[in-house]
Design an enzyme around this catalytic site. Sequence first.
Site, PDB file in Angstrom:
ATOM      1  N   ARG A 121       0.678  -1.365   0.067  1.00  0.00           N
ATOM      2  CA  ARG A 121      -0.025  -0.029  -0.106  1.00  0.00           C
ATOM      3  C   ARG A 121       0.921   1.405   0.032  1.00  0.00           C
ATOM      4  O   ARG A 121       0.769   2.017   0.924  1.00  0.00           O
ATOM      5  CB  ARG A 121      -1.123  -0.320   1.108  1.00  0.00           C
ATOM      6  CG  ARG A 121      -1.778  -1.166   0.956  1.00  0.00           C
ATOM      7  CD  ARG A 121      -2.606  -1.533   2.220  1.00  0.00           C
ATOM      8  NE  ARG A 121      -4.003  -0.891   1.982  1.00  0.00           N
ATOM      9  CZ  ARG A 121      -4.993  -0.915   2.872  1.00  0.00           C
ATOM     10  NH1 ARG A 121      -4.794  -1.637   3.914  1.00  0.00           N
ATOM     11  NH2 ARG A 121      -6.073  -0.147   2.648  1.00  0.00           N
ATOM     12  N   GLN A 126      -1.197   2.857  -4.985  1.00  0.00           N
ATOM     13  CA  GLN A 126      -2.370   3.480  -4.571  1.00  0.00           C
ATOM     14  C   GLN A 126      -3.572   3.083  -5.419  1.00  0.00           C
ATOM     15  O   GLN A 126      -4.563   2.579  -5.112  1.00  0.00           O
ATOM     16  CB  GLN A 126      -2.458   5.010  -4.385  1.00  0.00           C
ATOM     17  CG  GLN A 126      -2.818   5.323  -3.037  1.00  0.00           C
ATOM     18  CD  GLN A 126      -2.475   6.755  -2.560  1.00  0.00           C
ATOM     19  OE1 GLN A 126      -2.230   7.661  -3.365  1.00  0.00           O
ATOM     20  NE2 GLN A 126      -2.827   7.187  -1.364  1.00  0.00           N
ATOM     21  N   ASP A 129      -4.877  -0.350  -5.177  1.00  0.00           N
ATOM     22  CA  ASP A 129      -5.280  -0.748  -3.906  1.00  0.00           C
ATOM     23  C   ASP A 129      -6.572  -1.230  -3.551  1.00  0.00           C
ATOM     24  O   ASP A 129      -7.457  -0.315  -3.318  1.00  0.00           O
ATOM     25  CB  ASP A 129      -4.879   0.317  -2.986  1.00  0.00           C
ATOM     26  CG  ASP A 129      -5.145   0.082  -1.372  1.00  0.00           C
ATOM     27  OD1 ASP A 129      -5.666  -0.932  -1.240  1.00  0.00           O
ATOM     28  OD2 ASP A 129      -4.583   0.792  -0.539  1.00  0.00           O
ATOM     29  N   SER A 132      -8.490  -0.646  -0.280  1.00  0.00           N
ATOM     30  CA  SER A 132      -8.815   0.717   0.001  1.00  0.00           C
ATOM     31  C   SER A 132     -10.174   0.936  -0.969  1.00  0.00           C
ATOM     32  O   SER A 132     -11.128   1.439  -0.366  1.00  0.00           O
ATOM     33  CB  SER A 132      -7.833   1.708  -0.215  1.00  0.00           C
ATOM     34  OG  SER A 132      -6.851   1.930   0.675  1.00  0.00           O
ATOM     35  N   TYR A 227      -0.533  -1.017  10.063  1.00  0.00           N
ATOM     36  CA  TYR A 227      -1.637  -1.597  10.560  1.00  0.00           C
ATOM     37  C   TYR A 227      -1.643  -1.985  12.014  1.00  0.00           C
ATOM     38  O   TYR A 227      -0.505  -1.820  12.588  1.00  0.00           O
ATOM     39  CB  TYR A 227      -1.528  -3.109  10.133  1.00  0.00           C
ATOM     40  CG  TYR A 227      -1.822  -3.320   8.298  1.00  0.00           C
ATOM     41  CD1 TYR A 227      -3.092  -3.178   8.069  1.00  0.00           C
ATOM     42  CD2 TYR A 227      -0.800  -3.623   7.417  1.00  0.00           C
ATOM     43  CE1 TYR A 227      -3.451  -3.140   6.844  1.00  0.00           C
ATOM     44  CE2 TYR A 227      -1.090  -3.799   5.984  1.00  0.00           C
ATOM     45  CZ  TYR A 227      -2.442  -3.584   5.774  1.00  0.00           C
ATOM     46  OH  TYR A 227      -2.733  -3.510   4.473  1.00  0.00           O
TER      47      TYR A 227
HETATM   48  P1  NAD Z   1      -7.894  -2.471   8.379  1.00  0.00           P
HETATM   49  O1  NAD Z   1      -8.948  -3.004   7.463  1.00  0.00           O
HETATM   50  O2  NAD Z   1      -6.602  -3.499   8.677  1.00  0.00           O
HETATM   51  O3  NAD Z   1      -8.347  -2.571   9.877  1.00  0.00           O
HETATM   52  C1  NAD Z   1      -9.249  -1.494  10.207  1.00  0.00           C
HETATM   53  C2  NAD Z   1      -8.982  -0.708  11.426  1.00  0.00           C
HETATM   54  O4  NAD Z   1      -9.139  -1.597  12.589  1.00  0.00           O
HETATM   55  C3  NAD Z   1      -7.425  -0.051  11.592  1.00  0.00           C
HETATM   56  O5  NAD Z   1      -7.704   1.259  11.653  1.00  0.00           O
HETATM   57  C4  NAD Z   1      -7.095  -0.816  12.749  1.00  0.00           C
HETATM   58  O6  NAD Z   1      -6.207   0.051  13.472  1.00  0.00           O
HETATM   59  C5  NAD Z   1      -8.347  -1.051  13.328  1.00  0.00           C
HETATM   60  N1  NAD Z   1      -8.136  -1.919  14.588  1.00  0.00           N
HETATM   61  C6  NAD Z   1      -7.414  -3.179  14.845  1.00  0.00           C
HETATM   62  N2  NAD Z   1      -7.895  -3.683  15.995  1.00  0.00           N
HETATM   63  C7  NAD Z   1      -8.650  -2.920  16.698  1.00  0.00           C
HETATM   64  C8  NAD Z   1      -9.078  -2.771  17.910  1.00  0.00           C
HETATM   65  N3  NAD Z   1      -8.860  -3.853  18.792  1.00  0.00           N
HETATM   66  N4  NAD Z   1     -10.062  -1.985  18.175  1.00  0.00           N
HETATM   67  C9  NAD Z   1     -10.259  -0.875  17.548  1.00  0.00           C
HETATM   68  N5  NAD Z   1      -9.553  -0.748  16.338  1.00  0.00           N
HETATM   69  C10 NAD Z   1      -8.870  -1.533  15.832  1.00  0.00           C
HETATM   70  O7  NAD Z   1      -7.246  -1.275   8.317  1.00  0.00           O
HETATM   71  P2  NAD Z   1      -7.153  -0.477   6.657  1.00  0.00           P
HETATM   72  O8  NAD Z   1      -8.231   0.316   6.414  1.00  0.00           O
HETATM   73  O9  NAD Z   1      -6.589  -1.614   5.686  1.00  0.00           O
HETATM   74  O10 NAD Z   1      -6.001   0.507   6.953  1.00  0.00           O
HETATM   75  C11 NAD Z   1      -4.784   0.220   7.545  1.00  0.00           C
HETATM   76  C12 NAD Z   1      -3.604   1.145   7.443  1.00  0.00           C
HETATM   77  O11 NAD Z   1      -3.207   1.288   6.155  1.00  0.00           O
HETATM   78  C13 NAD Z   1      -4.047   2.602   8.047  1.00  0.00           C
HETATM   79  O12 NAD Z   1      -2.852   3.221   8.812  1.00  0.00           O
HETATM   80  C14 NAD Z   1      -4.429   3.202   6.725  1.00  0.00           C
HETATM   81  O13 NAD Z   1      -4.137   4.762   6.830  1.00  0.00           O
HETATM   82  C15 NAD Z   1      -2.978   2.633   5.606  1.00  0.00           C
HETATM   83  N6  NAD Z   1      -3.432   2.773   4.525  1.00  0.00           N
HETATM   84  C16 NAD Z   1      -2.427   3.262   3.815  1.00  0.00           C
HETATM   85  C17 NAD Z   1      -2.684   3.429   2.221  1.00  0.00           C
HETATM   86  C18 NAD Z   1      -1.468   4.052   1.138  1.00  0.00           C
HETATM   87  O14 NAD Z   1      -0.563   4.661   1.958  1.00  0.00           O
HETATM   88  N7  NAD Z   1      -1.598   4.061   0.191  1.00  0.00           N
HETATM   89  C19 NAD Z   1      -3.675   3.078   1.896  1.00  0.00           C
HETATM   90  C20 NAD Z   1      -4.750   2.673   2.606  1.00  0.00           C
HETATM   91  C21 NAD Z   1      -4.554   2.551   3.842  1.00  0.00           C
END
Ligand code: NAD
Length: 379
Positions: A121, A126, A129, A132, A227
């Site tokens: 990611r 992007q 992805d 996302s 993550y």
């Molecule tokens: P995910 O689907 O893995 O998880 C969803 C959310 O659940 C996350 O925010 C995680 O911190 C949270 N979580 C896990 N355990 C928890 C708990 N016990 N209680 C409450 N919340 C909990 O996450 P995602 O949507 O795939 O995003 C993960 C990361 O990737 C984020 O930091 C996001 O900003 C990043 N991201 C980066 C890019 C990029 O740079 N291209 C794109 C998308 C996402």
Amino acid sequence: MDGFIPKAKNARENRTALTPDSAEKLINLGLKLSAESGLGDKSGYPNSAYEEKGVSISLDDSGAGQADLVLGLDLPTPESIARLKPGSLFVGYLDPFFNLDLLKSFAAAKVSAISMEMIPRTTLAQKMDVLSSQMNLAGYYAVIKGAERLNKVLPMMMTPAGTLSPSRVFVIGVGVAGLQAIATAKRLGARVEAFDTRPVVEEQVKSLGAKFVKIDLGETGQTDQGYAKALTPEQIEMQRQGMAKICAQSDIVITTAKLFGRKAPTLLTKDMISGMKPGSVIVDLAAAGGGNVEGTVLNEEVVTDNGVIIVGNGSLEGEVPYHASQVYAANIAGLLEHFWDKESSSLNIDLEDEIMKGGLLTHKGEVIHPTFKEKLAEA
Ligand code: NAD
């Protein structure tokens, strides 16, 4: 290079791996495309729309066995993998942490497989992805679903017959889906609170006009990929205690907490749900990965003894299949464009490229991705 797109075989899958517009982009690159009839019927893309862009439509999916490239969406079966052409490339969802056997099938069939979920990611990747693009829509639809099941309206309404107070929405897990859920619930006028174990999220929650719930769990943090790290059993218990009161006051609770490559943590226990108001709704967006809620039944709606509705739909993005397909197909087209080699008019499987290294799981008869090679050796 010949590409084929089969129709999704899982009856619950409403999306398609390629839309007519993305097909046109790939044809302009130099790909020759065929697809199984009806591939876009459930998502609003008729055969004729593909044909207009130059895709030839065939009655069944036997063309997958002759193609150099097959684009998938729902999980392939070992039988369908065995029918693919040796040396061909499959691109799709593989949910590889939970489907190691499929990787063995791809290796045995000498088919190279790219798992869209494993593409790193990074900023450069992007546009590819899928996590996302799909979770953004799932987060939106979780609110729509919750609002539809709730016996109240979301916004405050001042009427001659009195004032209706706004509904309260609690979003647990503020990644891509959670952020979109917060934004959607705010737009609909709800009072929104949110919690995540990654403290960096607090600012994002506030910037959307929602309240960040503070629960002191000690050291939590995140991995270098962004993550969440898994909590200790003691931390999970503290989190549950901190959230119980908020859940009891909420009309809609949306849980989106996931741990990459692992089962989702159970965050709402039966005990916490028994403290919630009758008629309130929980939408468990993590249902497909084991669920965040005790009592979630995958792809079903359950009503608890105290009248709380638990929605366990495993693919909320699939409820808006037109747009979900549009962005999934754009992600796939983004990947193929990135690796397209004009001179040879074929895809360049560059094993030194970071994006390819992340996504390519099998190649030349072997599982080559280090994470899964290791997992298979342990199994
Ligand atoms: P995910 O689907 O893995 O998880 C969803 C959310 O659940 C996350 O925010 C995680 O911190 C949270 N979580 C896990 N355990 C928890 C708990 N016990 N209680 C409450 N919340 C909990 O996450 P995602 O949507 O795939 O995003 C993960 C990361 O990737 C984020 O930091 C996001 O900003 C990043 N991201 C980066 C890019 C990029 O740079 N291209 C794109 C998308 C996402």
